[in-house]
Design a protein around this motif. Structure first.
Motif, mmCIF file in Angstrom:
data_model
loop_
_atom_site.group_PDB
_atom_site.id
_atom_site.type_symbol
_atom_site.label_atom_id
_atom_site.label_comp_id
_atom_site.label_asym_id
_atom_site.label_seq_id
_atom_site.Cartn_x
_atom_site.Cartn_y
_atom_site.Cartn_z
ATOM 1 N N ALA A 1 0.837 -1.203 0.000
ATOM 2 C CA ALA A 1 0.000 0.000 0.000
ATOM 3 C C ALA A 1 0.873 1.254 0.000
ATOM 4 O O ALA A 1 0.589 2.223 -0.724
ATOM 5 C CB ALA A 1 -0.949 -0.007 1.194
ATOM 6 N N LEU B 1 2.331 1.647 -3.496
ATOM 7 C CA LEU B 1 1.291 2.099 -4.413
ATOM 8 C C LEU B 1 0.935 3.571 -4.187
ATOM 9 O O LEU B 1 0.705 4.313 -5.150
ATOM 10 C CB LEU B 1 0.041 1.228 -4.268
ATOM 11 C CG LEU B 1 0.180 -0.179 -4.822
ATOM 12 C CD1 LEU B 1 -0.910 -1.081 -4.276
ATOM 13 C CD2 LEU B 1 0.164 -0.163 -6.338
ATOM 14 N N LEU B 2 0.904 4.008 -2.939
ATOM 15 C CA LEU B 2 0.607 5.413 -2.663
ATOM 16 C C LEU B 2 1.730 6.325 -3.155
ATOM 17 O O LEU B 2 1.465 7.443 -3.625
ATOM 18 C CB LEU B 2 0.317 5.616 -1.178
ATOM 19 C CG LEU B 2 -0.996 4.982 -0.708
ATOM 20 C CD1 LEU B 2 -1.139 5.095 0.809
ATOM 21 C CD2 LEU B 2 -2.192 5.608 -1.409
ATOM 22 N N MET C 1 3.557 5.625 -5.791
ATOM 23 C CA MET C 1 3.357 5.630 -7.244
ATOM 24 C C MET C 1 2.194 6.559 -7.611
ATOM 25 O O MET C 1 2.245 7.251 -8.631
ATOM 26 C CB MET C 1 3.106 4.211 -7.751
ATOM 27 C CG MET C 1 4.327 3.323 -7.574
ATOM 28 S SD MET C 1 3.955 1.600 -7.820
ATOM 29 C CE MET C 1 4.335 1.443 -9.550
ATOM 30 N N TYR C 2 1.174 6.595 -6.774
ATOM 31 C CA TYR C 2 0.039 7.494 -6.981
ATOM 32 C C TYR C 2 0.500 8.951 -6.954
ATOM 33 O O TYR C 2 0.136 9.742 -7.819
ATOM 34 C CB TYR C 2 -1.017 7.227 -5.900
ATOM 35 C CG TYR C 2 -2.143 8.226 -5.858
ATOM 36 C CD1 TYR C 2 -3.178 8.162 -6.778
ATOM 37 C CD2 TYR C 2 -2.189 9.212 -4.881
ATOM 38 C CE1 TYR C 2 -4.225 9.065 -6.733
ATOM 39 C CE2 TYR C 2 -3.229 10.121 -4.825
ATOM 40 C CZ TYR C 2 -4.245 10.047 -5.749
ATOM 41 O OH TYR C 2 -5.281 10.954 -5.706
ATOM 42 N N PRO D 1 -4.448 12.084 -11.184
ATOM 43 C CA PRO D 1 -4.674 10.871 -11.974
ATOM 44 C C PRO D 1 -5.262 11.201 -13.347
ATOM 45 O O PRO D 1 -5.899 12.238 -13.530
ATOM 46 C CB PRO D 1 -5.683 10.084 -11.136
ATOM 47 C CG PRO D 1 -5.579 10.638 -9.766
ATOM 48 C CD PRO D 1 -5.171 12.061 -9.913
ATOM 49 N N ASP E 1 -7.509 6.479 -8.540
ATOM 50 C CA ASP E 1 -7.022 5.647 -9.646
ATOM 51 C C ASP E 1 -6.742 4.242 -9.105
ATOM 52 O O ASP E 1 -7.025 3.948 -7.948
ATOM 53 C CB ASP E 1 -5.811 6.266 -10.355
ATOM 54 C CG ASP E 1 -4.507 6.157 -9.592
ATOM 55 O OD1 ASP E 1 -4.519 5.723 -8.427
ATOM 56 O OD2 ASP E 1 -3.463 6.498 -10.155
ATOM 57 N N ASP E 2 -6.194 3.392 -9.942
ATOM 58 C CA ASP E 2 -5.977 1.996 -9.545
ATOM 59 C C ASP E 2 -5.045 1.857 -8.344
ATOM 60 O O ASP E 2 -5.200 0.933 -7.543
ATOM 61 C CB ASP E 2 -5.471 1.163 -10.728
ATOM 62 C CG ASP E 2 -4.208 1.709 -11.365
ATOM 63 O OD1 ASP E 2 -3.970 2.935 -11.303
ATOM 64 O OD2 ASP E 2 -3.458 0.911 -11.959
ATOM 65 N N HIS E 3 -4.104 2.782 -8.166
ATOM 66 C CA HIS E 3 -3.196 2.706 -7.019
ATOM 67 C C HIS E 3 -3.967 2.839 -5.702
ATOM 68 O O HIS E 3 -3.662 2.147 -4.734
ATOM 69 C CB HIS E 3 -2.121 3.786 -7.109
ATOM 70 C CG HIS E 3 -1.247 3.660 -8.300
ATOM 71 N ND1 HIS E 3 -1.486 4.374 -9.449
ATOM 72 C CD2 HIS E 3 -0.167 2.894 -8.552
ATOM 73 C CE1 HIS E 3 -0.571 4.057 -10.352
ATOM 74 N NE2 HIS E 3 0.245 3.153 -9.823
ATOM 75 N N ILE E 4 -4.948 3.717 -5.673
ATOM 76 C CA ILE E 4 -5.764 3.909 -4.468
ATOM 77 C C ILE E 4 -6.635 2.675 -4.224
ATOM 78 O O ILE E 4 -6.725 2.183 -3.098
ATOM 79 C CB ILE E 4 -6.644 5.171 -4.598
ATOM 80 C CG1 ILE E 4 -5.771 6.426 -4.724
ATOM 81 C CG2 ILE E 4 -7.626 5.289 -3.435
ATOM 82 C CD1 ILE E 4 -4.941 6.748 -3.511
ATOM 83 N N TYR F 1 -6.156 -0.454 -5.278
ATOM 84 C CA TYR F 1 -5.295 -1.573 -4.848
ATOM 85 C C TYR F 1 -4.863 -1.397 -3.394
ATOM 86 O O TYR F 1 -4.796 -2.373 -2.640
ATOM 87 C CB TYR F 1 -4.059 -1.692 -5.733
ATOM 88 C CG TYR F 1 -4.294 -2.200 -7.128
ATOM 89 C CD1 TYR F 1 -5.478 -2.825 -7.499
ATOM 90 C CD2 TYR F 1 -3.316 -2.067 -8.098
ATOM 91 C CE1 TYR F 1 -5.668 -3.307 -8.788
ATOM 92 C CE2 TYR F 1 -3.498 -2.545 -9.385
ATOM 93 C CZ TYR F 1 -4.681 -3.155 -9.722
ATOM 94 O OH TYR F 1 -4.854 -3.622 -10.996
ATOM 95 N N SER F 2 -4.550 -0.179 -2.994
ATOM 96 C CA SER F 2 -4.151 0.080 -1.600
ATOM 97 C C SER F 2 -5.289 -0.249 -0.641
ATOM 98 O O SER F 2 -5.069 -0.856 0.413
ATOM 99 C CB SER F 2 -3.730 1.537 -1.425
ATOM 100 O OG SER F 2 -2.573 1.809 -2.157
#
Length: 182
Positions: free
Chosen positions: A122, A125-126, A128-129, A135, A142-145, A147-148
């Motif tokens: 997480a 991913l955050l 990367m966000y 986004p 977005d997908d990073h949020i 997935y987290s």
């Protein structure tokens, strides 16, 4: 033999859904590791203009490429772009990123060390966000949020783990002593 109640069946079904989410996200992390390591042509070693795949190209980490340089130099935008661009091509960042992908992916797939893997995943991913703010397809999410959030849900629901080595892992003396290793 007693019949299982609807509540028990629903709980068991939820356990399997959580397990499949855990394994699915683990495979995303592990695949990203393999693609960047060997240049399998999904993100690494694919020509963005012609879409031609050159497997095991010079961008593959195994051939001396940097798994972070391209994205951090050219894919970042927004308020943190300068910070992320300053990290591009650093051997330390490359190793940290690749080890993170490998360990998070393997841990989620195997069901061992899920707490630390999910929290680390997480966090990754955050980061990367924040590298691509705002986004592309939504003003905030977005997908990073997503997935987290799924990873956080996996941590909260991991107590009744199925489809993995989690129950065995939880019985190990070291894990009993340090519950954060679950």
């Amino acid at each position: 033999m007693a019949r299982k109640s609807t509540k028990q069946i629903n709980a068991l079904s939820l356990d399997y859904v959580i397990a499949l989410l855990r394994i699915g996200l683990g495979s995303i992390f592990l695949w990203a590791f393999a693609d960047k390591l060997y240049g399998l042509g999904f993100s690494t070693c694919r020509n963005s203009e012609t879409n031609v795949v050159d497997k095991m190209c010079e961008s593959a980490w195994i051939n001396g490429g940097s798994p972070t340089e391209g994205f951090l130099n050219f894919g970042t935008k927004g308020p943190f772009a300068d910070f992320y661009q300053s990290l591009a091509g650093s051997a330390f960042v490359d190793w940290l990123f690749m080890l993170g992908l490998l360990l998070i992916g393997a841990s989620l797939i195997l069901g061992i060390g899920v707490k630390i893997a999910a929290i680390s995943g997480a966090a990754m991913l955050l980061m990367m966000y924040t590298a691509v703010l705002p986004p592309e397809h939504h003003p905030i999410v977005d997908d990073h949020i997503i997935y987290s959030l799924v990873l956080i849900g996996i941590v909260l629901a991991n107590g009744t783990q199925v489809l993995g080595l989690g129950k065995w892992w939880a019985k190990q003396n070291l894990v009993k002593k340090y519950s954060w290793l679950q």
